[in-house]
Structure formats: structure tokens, C-alpha cells
Scaffold this motif. Sequence first.
Motif, PDB file in Angstrom:
ATOM      1  N   MET A 428     -11.933   0.342  -6.567  1.00  0.00           N
ATOM      2  CA  MET A 428     -13.165  -0.359  -7.419  1.00  0.00           C
ATOM      3  C   MET A 428     -14.278  -0.244  -6.478  1.00  0.00           C
ATOM      4  N   TYR A 429     -14.254  -0.863  -5.161  1.00  0.00           N
ATOM      5  CA  TYR A 429     -15.795  -0.768  -4.377  1.00  0.00           C
ATOM      6  C   TYR A 429     -16.265   0.783  -4.431  1.00  0.00           C
ATOM      7  N   ALA A 430     -15.517   1.744  -4.315  1.00  0.00           N
ATOM      8  CA  ALA A 430     -15.784   2.992  -4.020  1.00  0.00           C
ATOM      9  C   ALA A 430     -16.587   3.586  -5.318  1.00  0.00           C
ATOM     10  N   LYS A 431     -15.975   3.142  -6.618  1.00  0.00           N
ATOM     11  CA  LYS A 431     -16.307   3.757  -7.617  1.00  0.00           C
ATOM     12  C   LYS A 431     -17.495   3.028  -8.203  1.00  0.00           C
ATOM     13  N   CYS A 432     -17.934   1.836  -7.670  1.00  0.00           N
ATOM     14  CA  CYS A 432     -19.122   0.941  -8.005  1.00  0.00           C
ATOM     15  C   CYS A 432     -20.073   1.249  -6.840  1.00  0.00           C
ATOM     16  N   GLY A 433     -20.126   2.270  -6.185  1.00  0.00           N
ATOM     17  CA  GLY A 433     -20.771   2.685  -5.073  1.00  0.00           C
ATOM     18  C   GLY A 433     -20.863   1.891  -3.802  1.00  0.00           C
ATOM     19  N   ASP A 434     -20.179   0.975  -3.721  1.00  0.00           N
ATOM     20  CA  ASP A 434     -20.204   0.187  -2.262  1.00  0.00           C
ATOM     21  C   ASP A 434     -19.049   0.799  -1.391  1.00  0.00           C
ATOM     22  N   LEU A 435     -19.433   1.962  -0.637  1.00  0.00           N
ATOM     23  CA  LEU A 435     -18.471   2.509   0.103  1.00  0.00           C
ATOM     24  C   LEU A 435     -18.007   1.669   1.521  1.00  0.00           C
ATOM     25  N   ASP A 436     -19.158   0.897   1.836  1.00  0.00           N
ATOM     26  CA  ASP A 436     -18.846   0.085   2.850  1.00  0.00           C
ATOM     27  C   ASP A 436     -17.864  -1.008   2.690  1.00  0.00           C
ATOM     28  N   TRP A 437     -17.643  -1.391   1.807  1.00  0.00           N
ATOM     29  CA  TRP A 437     -16.815  -2.503   1.303  1.00  0.00           C
ATOM     30  C   TRP A 437     -15.155  -1.900   1.239  1.00  0.00           C
ATOM     31  N   SER A 438     -15.376  -0.744   0.597  1.00  0.00           N
ATOM     32  CA  SER A 438     -14.069  -0.006   0.602  1.00  0.00           C
ATOM     33  C   SER A 438     -13.411   0.181   2.081  1.00  0.00           C
ATOM     34  N   LEU A 439     -14.295   0.530   2.969  1.00  0.00           N
ATOM     35  CA  LEU A 439     -13.990   0.589   4.559  1.00  0.00           C
ATOM     36  C   LEU A 439     -13.584  -0.584   4.908  1.00  0.00           C
ATOM     37  N   ARG A 440     -14.410  -1.887   4.610  1.00  0.00           N
ATOM     38  CA  ARG A 440     -13.880  -3.162   5.223  1.00  0.00           C
ATOM     39  C   ARG A 440     -12.650  -3.651   4.497  1.00  0.00           C
ATOM     40  N   ILE A 441     -12.113  -3.251   3.402  1.00  0.00           N
ATOM     41  CA  ILE A 441     -11.048  -3.507   2.734  1.00  0.00           C
ATOM     42  C   ILE A 441      -9.881  -2.928   3.533  1.00  0.00           C
ATOM     43  N   PHE A 442     -10.257  -1.535   3.796  1.00  0.00           N
ATOM     44  CA  PHE A 442      -8.903  -0.649   4.246  1.00  0.00           C
ATOM     45  C   PHE A 442      -8.759  -1.210   5.717  1.00  0.00           C
ATOM     46  N   ASN A 443      -9.708  -1.738   6.487  1.00  0.00           N
ATOM     47  CA  ASN A 443      -9.604  -2.011   7.630  1.00  0.00           C
ATOM     48  C   ASN A 443      -9.063  -3.184   7.935  1.00  0.00           C
ATOM     49  N   VAL A 444      -8.842  -4.316   6.836  1.00  0.00           N
ATOM     50  CA  VAL A 444      -8.289  -5.618   7.202  1.00  0.00           C
ATOM     51  C   VAL A 444      -7.010  -5.561   6.301  1.00  0.00           C
ATOM     52  N   MET A 445      -6.480  -4.514   5.973  1.00  0.00           N
ATOM     53  CA  MET A 445      -5.388  -4.475   5.314  1.00  0.00           C
ATOM     54  C   MET A 445      -4.076  -4.241   6.432  1.00  0.00           C
ATOM     55  N   ASN A 446      -2.993  -5.090   5.973  1.00  0.00           N
ATOM     56  CA  ASN A 446      -2.109  -5.339   7.065  1.00  0.00           C
ATOM     57  C   ASN A 446      -1.042  -4.074   6.672  1.00  0.00           C
ATOM     58  N   GLY A 447      -0.441  -3.850   5.613  1.00  0.00           N
ATOM     59  CA  GLY A 447       0.451  -2.887   5.122  1.00  0.00           C
ATOM     60  C   GLY A 447      -0.374  -1.850   4.317  1.00  0.00           C
ATOM     61  N   ARG A 448      -0.632  -0.803   5.167  1.00  0.00           N
ATOM     62  CA  ARG A 448      -1.132   0.313   4.271  1.00  0.00           C
ATOM     63  C   ARG A 448      -0.250   1.317   4.046  1.00  0.00           C
ATOM     64  N   ASP A 449      -0.289   1.816   2.896  1.00  0.00           N
ATOM     65  CA  ASP A 449       0.851   2.949   2.569  1.00  0.00           C
ATOM     66  C   ASP A 449      -0.262   4.124   2.244  1.00  0.00           C
ATOM     67  N   ILE A 450       0.540   5.239   1.612  1.00  0.00           N
ATOM     68  CA  ILE A 450      -0.050   6.697   1.482  1.00  0.00           C
ATOM     69  C   ILE A 450      -1.143   6.354   0.352  1.00  0.00           C
TER      70      ILE A 450
END
Length: 630
Positions: A428-450
Motif C-alpha cells: 500500500m505505501y509503495a503504491k501510494c508513493g511512500d517508499l520510506d514507510w514501506s521499508l519501515r514496515i518491513f524492518n519492524v516485521m517479526n515474521g517475514r515470509d517470501i
Amino acid sequence: MPAFHTVFGLKAYTHVGNTLLSFYAKSKDLVSVQRVFSEIENPDVYSWTTLLSACTKLGQIGYACHLFNQTPRMIPVVWNAIITGCAENKHTEIALNLFREMHQLGVRHDKYTFASVLSLCSLELLDFGREVHTLVIKTGFLVRASVINALLTMYFNSGKVADAYEVFEEAESTVHDDISFNVMIGGLASVGRDEEALIMFKEMQEACLRPTELTFVSVMSSCSSARVSHQVHAQAIKMGFEACTPVSNAAMTMYSSCGNLHAAHMVFDRLEEKDLISWNIIIMNYFTIGSLLASSESLEIVKMFQALVSKNGLNSKIEVSNALVSAFSKHGQIEQAYQVFNNMSSPNLISWNTIISGFLFNGFPLQGLEQFYELLMSTLKPNAYTLSIVLSICASISALRHGKQIHGYILRSGVFSVTSLGNALITMYAKCGDLDWSLRIFNVMNGRDIVSWNAMISAYAQHGKGKEAVHFFKAMQDSGGVKPDQATFTAVLSACSHAGLVDDGTRIFNSMVNDYGFEPGADHLSCIVDLLGRAGYLEEAERLINSKHLKIVSSIWWTLFSACAAHGNLRLGRIVAGFLLEIEQNDPAVYVLLSNIYAAAGQWEEAANTRDLMQKTRVAKQPGCSWIGS
């Protein structure tokens, strides 16, 4: 037996009387219990507790309270007998008043007292339950599994998942028993936190605790993944639960919810002791109108069934109405889907999810968003699936403000730990143009999958940051936790294509084929051909397309054709045009683009001949148009 007891003077022996008390109590013969008790000369604690338990279990609460006033007042076991009896017979107020009186008199509580009283504390009595929880901590009974389990049950019954988690984590791991894990798994499943329930199931096994019948029933209710459902069922069979009817019923329901009706039917066939629930599940799977609607490929059949539903008065069946909404949505009849939804007297969460997703997939995202806000005004709460749909809506229309509101709701609801929601937020953040927030979400996720990694790589690709996408791809490979799939390679190759990273793109493409054993699909080939074509490596792109083992679709030919036009490669352009005219004979764009290639090469006569050929075959180019909104 009482006569034998009296004749031989055995009534003076308390232990004999107690044995008779226990016998008659188990037989639910209260009259004999009272008579035997009256004949015991010196009743001990066991005598009193057996009498009190028998009275309360047989509903004689008033008489039990009368007897209690004659008992020794400072013995905890006697208090436990009357409190537990009242609790089990739903005399909540009496049980709580007795607990308060016990506390005021200074009688020491034990694990049975706490477990009985906590079992009574639901949402209405949560404040009192918290007071008891405090007393449990002060008196050191947080080391007793039965007390921990009662606290967990209280908090889950009150909807306080965070409090339940806190109790579970604060207790020593050695205190947890199979009931503790069952309560956690069942509680998490009941509030839709399926992934956490499955994680708890895994932790239970790591703690060397054997799953029970209830464990598997709870875990199976949490399984929405076909792969996980097979694993859980296999483990249940391995542990000897295949013949257990409740577990098999849960397995049938689990497979049905995953859409695997064949597996559900196999479980039914192999189950020896089928009960009414077993038959209901299989009938619902194969013979209800709802199932037929969901699987129908014809709109006419859907309309026919709708008429049948109305004729037979089945409109009130929520499952049937939900299936109608889904079927109409699938066939592009969103107005009829909404009409069915609007006529539901009490739509459930599945109803709301179906209509919201129906609006999204039929091209009406704003209406889907409106339905979500109406859902928030109802008594129902969105689950992770609801929120992921709404985040997809926000992404599709670049509604950043709404997306942030949904993000805030997710944090307040305590469901951010659900991996699928983190993935949806990244997109959602990426498609709304806010790539920084996409990265922040990714970094705070505990269980990342593919999907998490793919979402970030795609985000960088969408923003033209090819090098960062390649860097993320390498980081994913180095993490060792997940392996790239075909979607990963599509995303990273697309990023390389848009950024002109020829070396990285060809290396990754070769790695996909040689190291990971993936056969290139249309998307992969389109990306690599586009990458080579943009960079002017047309001969290399031609050699790749001509590989015998690759299946080339028209979109890939178009990609190469556009590259030929951009670089003025007349030889290859004519070859590609020939292939395209075989596939798409009536597409005027082929003639137009080939004519432009001839013109760019200075072959004006060939360009004119191509235009004439287009007219002779009566292929007309549609005029361009634009829309200016006010």
C-alpha cells in the motif's frame, strides 16, 4: 449396605462412613448421603466436603449453605467444596460472596479456590477477576498450572488477548501444561489470530508436550492454508487421533474451508464412528445450494439458483446468501451482489468481506471502502482478511490518507503481528508513493515470509530503484530464511529492466534457471527481453527467444518489436512482424509500427506499401482520444 454398616457397629469408623458417602454421592443419591452422614459419630473434613459437594452438584444450594454454617470454618478444603459446587451450578453471586468471606476471615486460599473463582469471571466481572489476579501474584500461586489456565480462560472470555499473552509469558515455561497451550491455541483461534495459534501449536511441541484431542480441534479451526492443513492432519493421524470423531470432524471442516472437498470426503469415508456433526459437515459440503453457487461457472445457473432460493424460503440462510454475493461478484454482477447483501438481516463478517472484495475486483474500490467504514459502525470487528482487502483498495487508488488510517487501526487492534497485514501495508505505501514507510514496515516485521521480500523488491522496482531492488534480492538470498520463488524473479527482473541493469538482470535470469531450476515464464521472458532490447542487445534477445525449450507468447514478441522500432533494427523488425501477423492478423498496430520502422530506415516505398496492405486487409487504426475532467 447401610444395614450391614449399622448392625456391626461400623458407624463409629469414620473412614467406612466416608466410603459409603462417596459411593452414594457418585450414585447421585442425596437421601442416602444425608442418612449416612447423620450416622457418622465424628465426621472429618472428607465427610463434610463430600456432603457439601453432593448437595451442590445435585442442586441443593440452600441446604448446602445451611450445612456449611455448621462446618469447621478455618479449613480451606471445606470452603473449596462449597465455592466450587456453587460455581459449577452457576450460582455465581453466592460463590463470590463466599470467596470474599473466606478472604476476610483469613482462611488461606489454594489453587483450587483461585481456579474456581476465576472460572466465573467473564467480561462483566473482569474488574473483580483482576483483583483476584493480583491476589494470585501476592500469594505466589502463579506457579500453579491450574491457576494460570484459569487466568488465561478468564482473559480470553473477556476478549483481553494481550492480558492473556502477558499471563502466559510471565509464567515459568515449566508451569505450562497441555491445558495452558490448549487455552492459548483455542483463544487465539476464536479471535481470528490464526497464525499465532499455529505458532503456539509449534511451541507446544517444542516444549515436549503431547497435543490432545482439544489441541487438534483448535488448531484445525485456525488452518486456512492447504499446505499447513495437510501437515496438521498428518500429525494428528501419526499421534493416533484418526479414529477420534471430533478431530476428524474438525479436519473435514478445515479441508472444506481450504476448498479441498476431496480431502474432506476422504476423511469422512475413513471415519468409522460418524456422528450427526460428521454428516452435517459432508452434507453442507456437497449438497447445499451455497456450495453449488460458489462453484457455478454460469451466470444463468446462479440466477436459476437465486430463484430456487427465494421459492424455498432459503434467503435467511446466511451461508446461501454469502454464496450468492460471491457468485454474482465473480460474474461481474456487482449490483445484484450488493442487492443480496443489502437484503441480509444480519450479515456476518464473511458477508462483509465478500461484498468489499467484490467491489474491489469489479472496479469499484471507493464503494468497497465505503462498505468497510459501514462495517466499522456495526457490532462486528474486521479480521486480518478484511484489513488486507481494504489495504489493497487503498493501494489501487493511491489513497494514502485512508491507508494510514487503516494502519493506525491495525496497530490499535493488536493484529500487526499477522504477516499478511505487514505485506499489505508494504504494498500500500509503495503504491501510494511512500517508499520510506514501506521499508519501515518491513524492518519492524517479526515474521517475514517470501511475500514480504517480494513486496519490497516490487516496491523498489515500481519506484525505479533497480540497484536497491537487486540489493534486497541479494539480502534475501543471504538471509537463508526464505528462498526466492517465481514472483521474486519477476519483480527483480522488472526492476533491472526499468533501471537498465543489464549485467545484474542477465546474471539473475541465469541464476533462476541454473541455480534454482525455474523454467522461465512469460513474465520473466518479457522482462529479460525488454532489458536486452532497451539496451540495444537485440541479437541476444533474438537468440533467447529462439531457444527451443521456451514458449513465446505474443506479449514477448511485442516487447521485442518495440525494441526493434526504438533501435531501427529493420531485419529483426520484419521477422517479428511476421510472427505477430500470424498470431494477431487484425491488429493495426503491427502494420503501423512496421511502417514506422521502414520509414526510420529511409525505405519510404516499403513504408507506404505496408500502409496500403493495412487498408487492403480492412484493418483500421482507432483514432486516439483524451479525456479532460473538470
